[in-house]
Scaffold this active site. Structure first.
Site, PDB file in Angstrom:
ATOM      1  N   LYS A  40     -35.632 -10.734  46.429  1.00 14.03           N
ATOM      2  CA  LYS A  40     -35.791  -9.112  46.428  1.00 14.03           C
ATOM      3  C   LYS A  40     -37.806  -9.960  45.270  1.00 14.03           C
ATOM      4  O   LYS A  40     -38.192  -9.406  45.168  1.00 14.03           O
ATOM      5  CB  LYS A  40     -34.988  -8.380  45.141  1.00 14.03           C
ATOM      6  CG  LYS A  40     -34.341  -7.927  46.146  1.00 14.03           C
ATOM      7  CD  LYS A  40     -33.812  -7.091  45.021  1.00 14.03           C
ATOM      8  CE  LYS A  40     -32.389  -6.810  45.343  1.00 14.03           C
ATOM      9  NZ  LYS A  40     -31.171  -5.745  43.752  1.00 14.03           N
ATOM     10  N   GLU A  96     -42.960 -17.219  48.813  1.00 15.30           N
ATOM     11  CA  GLU A  96     -41.753 -17.025  47.619  1.00 15.30           C
ATOM     12  C   GLU A  96     -42.472 -17.640  46.119  1.00 15.30           C
ATOM     13  O   GLU A  96     -43.433 -17.644  45.728  1.00 15.30           O
ATOM     14  CB  GLU A  96     -40.946 -18.960  48.202  1.00 15.30           C
ATOM     15  CG  GLU A  96     -39.754 -18.858  46.800  1.00 15.30           C
ATOM     16  CD  GLU A  96     -38.608 -17.874  47.515  1.00 15.30           C
ATOM     17  OE1 GLU A  96     -38.756 -16.810  46.867  1.00 15.30           O
ATOM     18  OE2 GLU A  96     -37.582 -18.818  47.207  1.00 15.30           O
ATOM     19  N   ASP A  97     -40.982 -17.017  45.329  1.00 13.52           N
ATOM     20  CA  ASP A  97     -41.393 -16.531  43.370  1.00 13.52           C
ATOM     21  C   ASP A  97     -41.210 -18.022  43.629  1.00 13.52           C
ATOM     22  O   ASP A  97     -42.488 -18.104  42.822  1.00 13.52           O
ATOM     23  CB  ASP A  97     -41.019 -15.712  43.141  1.00 13.52           C
ATOM     24  CG  ASP A  97     -39.561 -15.635  43.580  1.00 13.52           C
ATOM     25  OD1 ASP A  97     -39.248 -16.626  43.946  1.00 13.52           O
ATOM     26  OD2 ASP A  97     -38.254 -14.971  43.220  1.00 13.52           O
ATOM     27  N   ILE A  98     -40.607 -18.618  43.563  1.00 17.83           N
ATOM     28  CA  ILE A  98     -40.347 -19.839  42.324  1.00 17.83           C
ATOM     29  C   ILE A  98     -39.344 -21.311  43.237  1.00 17.83           C
ATOM     30  O   ILE A  98     -37.971 -20.027  44.167  1.00 17.83           O
ATOM     31  CB  ILE A  98     -39.735 -19.361  40.990  1.00 17.83           C
ATOM     32  CG1 ILE A  98     -39.045 -20.694  40.336  1.00 17.83           C
ATOM     33  CG2 ILE A  98     -38.416 -18.747  41.341  1.00 17.83           C
ATOM     34  CD1 ILE A  98     -39.251 -20.753  39.151  1.00 17.83           C
ATOM     35  N   ASP A 100     -37.060 -23.308  42.932  1.00 16.70           N
ATOM     36  CA  ASP A 100     -35.853 -24.550  42.222  1.00 16.70           C
ATOM     37  C   ASP A 100     -35.118 -25.682  42.717  1.00 16.70           C
ATOM     38  O   ASP A 100     -36.028 -26.768  43.293  1.00 16.70           O
ATOM     39  CB  ASP A 100     -34.606 -23.820  41.564  1.00 16.70           C
ATOM     40  CG  ASP A 100     -34.381 -23.929  40.826  1.00 16.70           C
ATOM     41  OD1 ASP A 100     -34.978 -24.949  39.969  1.00 16.70           O
ATOM     42  OD2 ASP A 100     -33.100 -23.607  39.773  1.00 16.70           O
ATOM     43  N   ILE A 103     -33.342 -25.541  48.201  1.00 17.72           N
ATOM     44  CA  ILE A 103     -32.108 -24.893  49.078  1.00 17.72           C
ATOM     45  C   ILE A 103     -32.570 -23.951  49.606  1.00 17.72           C
ATOM     46  O   ILE A 103     -32.520 -23.223  51.672  1.00 17.72           O
ATOM     47  CB  ILE A 103     -31.161 -25.221  48.288  1.00 17.72           C
ATOM     48  CG1 ILE A 103     -30.616 -26.518  48.072  1.00 17.72           C
ATOM     49  CG2 ILE A 103     -29.525 -24.464  49.256  1.00 17.72           C
ATOM     50  CD1 ILE A 103     -29.179 -26.321  47.378  1.00 17.72           C
ATOM     51  N   THR A 104     -33.018 -22.751  49.055  1.00 22.55           N
ATOM     52  CA  THR A 104     -33.119 -21.226  49.608  1.00 22.55           C
ATOM     53  C   THR A 104     -34.203 -21.507  50.648  1.00 22.55           C
ATOM     54  O   THR A 104     -34.200 -21.275  51.761  1.00 22.55           O
ATOM     55  CB  THR A 104     -33.521 -20.542  48.568  1.00 22.55           C
ATOM     56  OG1 THR A 104     -32.505 -20.791  47.585  1.00 22.55           O
ATOM     57  CG2 THR A 104     -33.815 -18.482  49.310  1.00 22.55           C
ATOM     58  N   LYS A 128     -40.902 -25.026  40.347  1.00 23.80           N
ATOM     59  CA  LYS A 128     -40.044 -25.932  38.994  1.00 23.80           C
ATOM     60  C   LYS A 128     -39.378 -27.465  39.373  1.00 23.80           C
ATOM     61  O   LYS A 128     -38.292 -27.510  40.163  1.00 23.80           O
ATOM     62  CB  LYS A 128     -38.328 -24.885  38.897  1.00 23.80           C
ATOM     63  CG  LYS A 128     -38.191 -25.154  37.513  1.00 23.80           C
ATOM     64  CD  LYS A 128     -36.780 -24.113  36.899  1.00 23.80           C
ATOM     65  CE  LYS A 128     -36.799 -23.267  36.983  1.00 23.80           C
ATOM     66  NZ  LYS A 128     -35.442 -22.215  37.181  1.00 23.80           N
ATOM     67  N   PHE A 149     -35.620 -21.503  32.034  1.00 23.94           N
ATOM     68  CA  PHE A 149     -34.980 -19.951  33.358  1.00 23.94           C
ATOM     69  C   PHE A 149     -36.797 -18.772  33.344  1.00 23.94           C
ATOM     70  O   PHE A 149     -36.556 -18.770  32.333  1.00 23.94           O
ATOM     71  CB  PHE A 149     -33.847 -19.444  32.562  1.00 23.94           C
ATOM     72  CG  PHE A 149     -33.378 -18.370  34.175  1.00 23.94           C
ATOM     73  CD1 PHE A 149     -32.754 -19.282  35.274  1.00 23.94           C
ATOM     74  CD2 PHE A 149     -33.358 -17.500  33.687  1.00 23.94           C
ATOM     75  CE1 PHE A 149     -32.378 -18.481  35.879  1.00 23.94           C
ATOM     76  CE2 PHE A 149     -33.190 -15.977  35.465  1.00 23.94           C
ATOM     77  CZ  PHE A 149     -32.068 -16.975  36.469  1.00 23.94           C
ATOM     78  N   ASP A 156     -36.079 -11.995  38.212  1.00 28.18           N
ATOM     79  CA  ASP A 156     -34.636 -11.471  37.812  1.00 28.18           C
ATOM     80  C   ASP A 156     -34.311 -12.105  36.856  1.00 28.18           C
ATOM     81  O   ASP A 156     -33.978 -13.422  37.377  1.00 28.18           O
ATOM     82  CB  ASP A 156     -34.129 -10.835  38.577  1.00 28.18           C
ATOM     83  CG  ASP A 156     -33.699 -11.170  39.159  1.00 28.18           C
ATOM     84  OD1 ASP A 156     -33.152 -12.198  39.985  1.00 28.18           O
ATOM     85  OD2 ASP A 156     -32.064 -10.714  39.415  1.00 28.18           O
ATOM     86  N   ARG A 162     -37.270  -7.681  35.869  1.00 25.67           N
ATOM     87  CA  ARG A 162     -38.327  -7.866  37.442  1.00 25.67           C
ATOM     88  C   ARG A 162     -39.492  -6.694  37.143  1.00 25.67           C
ATOM     89  O   ARG A 162     -40.949  -7.179  37.543  1.00 25.67           O
ATOM     90  CB  ARG A 162     -37.887  -7.553  38.301  1.00 25.67           C
ATOM     91  CG  ARG A 162     -36.791  -7.890  38.934  1.00 25.67           C
ATOM     92  CD  ARG A 162     -36.437  -7.407  40.794  1.00 25.67           C
ATOM     93  NE  ARG A 162     -35.432  -7.761  41.105  1.00 25.67           N
ATOM     94  CZ  ARG A 162     -34.562  -8.503  41.745  1.00 25.67           C
ATOM     95  NH1 ARG A 162     -35.868 -10.145  41.746  1.00 25.67           N
ATOM     96  NH2 ARG A 162     -33.712  -8.998  42.183  1.00 25.67           N
TER      97      ARG A 162
END
Ligand code: IMP
Ligand code: MG
Length: 173
Positions: A40, A96-98, A100, A103-104, A128, A149, A156, A162
């Site tokens: 999301k 994509e938002d972030i 890290d 992996i995603t 990051k 974080f 979120d 959000r």
């Protein structure tokens, strides 16, 4: 609910979105690209990005999950919602938002590559890099952030925060 502290304010976000739109437009104008929003967290970013782009384009949504309810990636990615239309021979931009561990997005890029797009690029609002486990080439990047974080602007913590218009840090995290 823990308090937050602004890391990147609205004005800086707006400027970054304009810059990214300029770079993306230069490369994608005239190709009717498919922008893929990773739900999301990316919904606020992509909503601003497509309006800054102001070129003919299509939007698809995918939902992946790697995080449980906590703040650490589980490392296991599941596709919860895939794309409905073909992207074969299309110009595709993942939004994509972030990023890290990586992996995603690595999982998603591999999934999309099998669908034989003509071009497959990645745009991330935040990077990051200190926690990277899998190297992913980011073609268009908003900001590099410290190993803290992040919440706000669509991102979120336990489904909260959000709505915050700025990119923030959670205090005590
Ligand atoms: P990765 O697989 O470790 O790269 O994690 C990427 C996903 O985890 C992102 O799409 C975010 O949704 C989420 N994520 C990573 N870092 C943060 C953070 O600092 N705050 C909130 N979500 C995060
Ligand atoms: Mg995400």
């Amino acid at each position: 609910m823990p308090g937050t502290q602004v890391l990147i304010d609205q004005h800086k976000i707006e400027k970054a979105v304009q810059r990214l739109a300029f770079e993306i437009k230069r490369d994608f104008q005239g190709t009717n690209p498919v922008l893929i929003c990773i739900l999301k967290g990316s919904f606020v970013f992509i909503a601003d990005l497509i309006r800054a782009l102001a070129i003919p384009l299509e939007v698809e949504f995918v939902r992946l999950s790697s995080y449980g309810s906590g703040t650490e990636s589980s490392g296991k990615v599941k596709m919860r919602l895939g794309i409905s239309n073909s992207i074969a021979n299309r110009h595709v931009l993942v939004v994509e938002d972030i990023i890290d561990t990586g992996i995603t997005v690595n999982y998603l890029l591999r999934y999309l590559r099998q669908k034989k797009p003509a071009v497959l690029k990645l745009c991330a609002l935040l990077d990051k890099p200190s926690r990277r486990k899998i190297d992913v080439p980011i073609d268009y990047l908003g900001f590099t952030v410290p190993n803290k974080f992040i919440v706000g602007y669509g991102i979120d913590w336990n489904e909260q925060y959000r709505h915050l218009p700025a990119i923030c840090l959670i205090e005590s995290k």
